[in-house]
Design a protein around this motif. Sequence first.
Motif, PDB file in Angstrom:
ATOM      1  N   SER A 108      25.677  21.231  16.456  1.00 20.37           N
ATOM      2  CA  SER A 108      27.063  20.854  16.179  1.00 20.37           C
ATOM      3  C   SER A 108      27.823  20.925  17.510  1.00 20.37           C
ATOM      4  O   SER A 108      27.348  21.559  18.460  1.00 20.37           O
ATOM      5  N   PRO A 109      28.963  20.277  17.612  1.00 20.69           N
ATOM      6  CA  PRO A 109      29.694  20.323  18.879  1.00 20.69           C
ATOM      7  C   PRO A 109      30.225  21.736  19.136  1.00 20.69           C
ATOM      8  O   PRO A 109      30.819  22.339  18.250  1.00 20.69           O
ATOM      9  N   VAL A 110      29.949  22.247  20.319  1.00 21.67           N
ATOM     10  CA  VAL A 110      30.413  23.592  20.664  1.00 21.67           C
ATOM     11  C   VAL A 110      31.405  23.462  21.818  1.00 21.67           C
ATOM     12  O   VAL A 110      31.089  22.858  22.845  1.00 21.67           O
ATOM     13  N   GLU A 111      32.587  24.020  21.623  1.00 21.53           N
ATOM     14  CA  GLU A 111      33.586  23.979  22.694  1.00 21.53           C
ATOM     15  C   GLU A 111      33.324  25.176  23.597  1.00 21.53           C
ATOM     16  O   GLU A 111      33.365  26.328  23.170  1.00 21.53           O
ATOM     17  N   MET A 112      33.037  24.885  24.867  1.00 22.03           N
ATOM     18  CA  MET A 112      32.482  25.915  25.738  1.00 22.03           C
ATOM     19  C   MET A 112      33.434  27.072  26.042  1.00 22.03           C
ATOM     20  O   MET A 112      33.027  28.223  26.095  1.00 22.03           O
ATOM     21  N   ASP A 113      34.711  26.757  26.256  1.00 23.34           N
ATOM     22  CA  ASP A 113      35.665  27.809  26.615  1.00 23.34           C
ATOM     23  C   ASP A 113      35.726  28.885  25.523  1.00 23.34           C
ATOM     24  O   ASP A 113      35.607  30.084  25.802  1.00 23.34           O
ATOM     25  N   GLU A 145      26.724  19.484  22.469  1.00 22.23           N
ATOM     26  CA  GLU A 145      26.079  19.505  21.164  1.00 22.23           C
ATOM     27  C   GLU A 145      24.916  20.501  21.218  1.00 22.23           C
ATOM     28  O   GLU A 145      23.967  20.287  21.975  1.00 22.23           O
ATOM     29  N   ALA A 146      25.036  21.569  20.435  1.00 21.25           N
ATOM     30  CA  ALA A 146      24.022  22.618  20.520  1.00 21.25           C
ATOM     31  C   ALA A 146      23.964  23.416  19.232  1.00 21.25           C
ATOM     32  O   ALA A 146      24.813  23.286  18.366  1.00 21.25           O
ATOM     33  N   LEU A 151      22.376  29.089  21.395  1.00 21.90           N
ATOM     34  CA  LEU A 151      23.035  29.031  22.701  1.00 21.90           C
ATOM     35  C   LEU A 151      23.568  30.426  23.061  1.00 21.90           C
ATOM     36  O   LEU A 151      23.483  30.866  24.205  1.00 21.90           O
ATOM     37  N   ARG A 152      24.073  31.126  22.031  1.00 19.35           N
ATOM     38  CA  ARG A 152      24.577  32.483  22.273  1.00 19.35           C
ATOM     39  C   ARG A 152      23.421  33.395  22.672  1.00 19.35           C
ATOM     40  O   ARG A 152      23.542  34.224  23.573  1.00 19.35           O
ATOM     41  N   GLN A 153      22.296  33.218  22.004  1.00 20.12           N
ATOM     42  CA  GLN A 153      21.111  34.030  22.323  1.00 20.12           C
ATOM     43  C   GLN A 153      20.695  33.828  23.795  1.00 20.12           C
ATOM     44  O   GLN A 153      20.360  34.779  24.493  1.00 20.12           O
ATOM     45  N   LEU A 255      22.031  21.174  30.445  1.00 19.92           N
ATOM     46  CA  LEU A 255      21.837  20.754  29.046  1.00 19.92           C
ATOM     47  C   LEU A 255      22.479  19.398  28.832  1.00 19.92           C
ATOM     48  O   LEU A 255      23.574  19.127  29.350  1.00 19.92           O
ATOM     49  N   PRO A 256      21.811  18.542  28.049  1.00 17.75           N
ATOM     50  CA  PRO A 256      22.442  17.253  27.742  1.00 17.75           C
ATOM     51  C   PRO A 256      23.642  17.471  26.813  1.00 17.75           C
ATOM     52  O   PRO A 256      23.583  18.314  25.923  1.00 17.75           O
ATOM     53  N   VAL A 257      24.713  16.713  27.041  1.00 16.46           N
ATOM     54  CA  VAL A 257      25.927  16.876  26.227  1.00 16.46           C
ATOM     55  C   VAL A 257      25.634  16.478  24.790  1.00 16.46           C
ATOM     56  O   VAL A 257      26.088  17.118  23.845  1.00 16.46           O
ATOM     57  N   ILE A 258      24.858  15.382  24.636  1.00 18.87           N
ATOM     58  CA  ILE A 258      24.527  14.919  23.284  1.00 18.87           C
ATOM     59  C   ILE A 258      23.034  14.992  23.072  1.00 18.87           C
ATOM     60  O   ILE A 258      22.251  14.599  23.950  1.00 18.87           O
ATOM     61  N   GLN A 259      22.642  15.522  21.941  1.00 19.32           N
ATOM     62  CA  GLN A 259      21.203  15.664  21.668  1.00 19.32           C
ATOM     63  C   GLN A 259      20.589  14.349  21.216  1.00 19.32           C
ATOM     64  O   GLN A 259      21.131  13.657  20.423  1.00 19.32           O
TER      65      GLN A 259
END
Length: 259
Positions: A108-113, A145-146, A151-153, A255-259
């Motif tokens: 799903s789209p993850v907002e990085m900030d 997109e991740a 990603l947290r792991q 990482l690619p922005v879109i999977q």
Amino acid sequence: ELNLVPVRENNDGEFSGVLLVLQDVSAIRRLERMRSEFVANVSHELKTPIAAVKGFAETLLGGAVKDEETARSFLQIIFDESERLNRLIGDILELSKIESRRVPLMFSPVEMDGFIDKTVKLLEPEAKRKGIALERDVESGLYLEADEDRLRQIMMNLLSNGINYTPEGGHVTIRIYAYGDEQVRIQIRDSGIGIPKKDLPRVFERFYRVDKARSRSSGGTGLGLSIVKHLVELHKGTISVSSTVGVGTTFTIDLPVIQ
Ligand code: ADP
């Protein structure tokens, strides 16, 4: 592998020749070797904490339990080693699940900030306790997109390594920015002990540790970076590391922005 298969020309039963079958089994052999190496490593890694638990329990049973101070310190060791076993088994199961692709990723789209905000909060107490500054420089409005949990792991593993392998007063910095149009670059840099050049290519291997004693005392399993690498690859990304002993280490993930 070489096989000879007799060949008949007609139905009269006469052999007219042999068929030579050459099969490349090196890939299969390699896989078998890797598997048995893994089992040997796992057994070895499990044996160490089990031996400690057993040894200290035996000493307690043999009489040491009567001295309260000794008993307490031995029980603490037994407790710590059991925790370690728990972590090891957890990491081994996790790695084997990831390696056999039994982890469905939920993209799903993850907002990085915002994502980094939440992640850093989880590690702040640990960093504070060790007197290490957690800094960040995250481009705003960046989406990726991740699988957010995975990603947290990845981030938690790299950041806690940074905290673990950096002496008091140092810093760990997260930098995230758009890299070209289609990628996001995540960099985690620390001002820690660094990794010798000869060990650098091997740090992503399972159970590989530069300094076994240090990894043990900080509760490491030697599996964190292999798990991270697999998770990055499941996101179709790449990870690399550069380091200078005594100066610090930087992990870079694209990482690619879109999977
Ligand atoms: P561990 O559980 O031992 O930390 P990892 O797989 O996370 O295992 O890391 C493998 C090894 O790489 C570590 O034992 C350590 O020697 C080295 N390492 C990892 N991250 C860092 C870092 N930020 N600074 C210095 N050494 C590191």
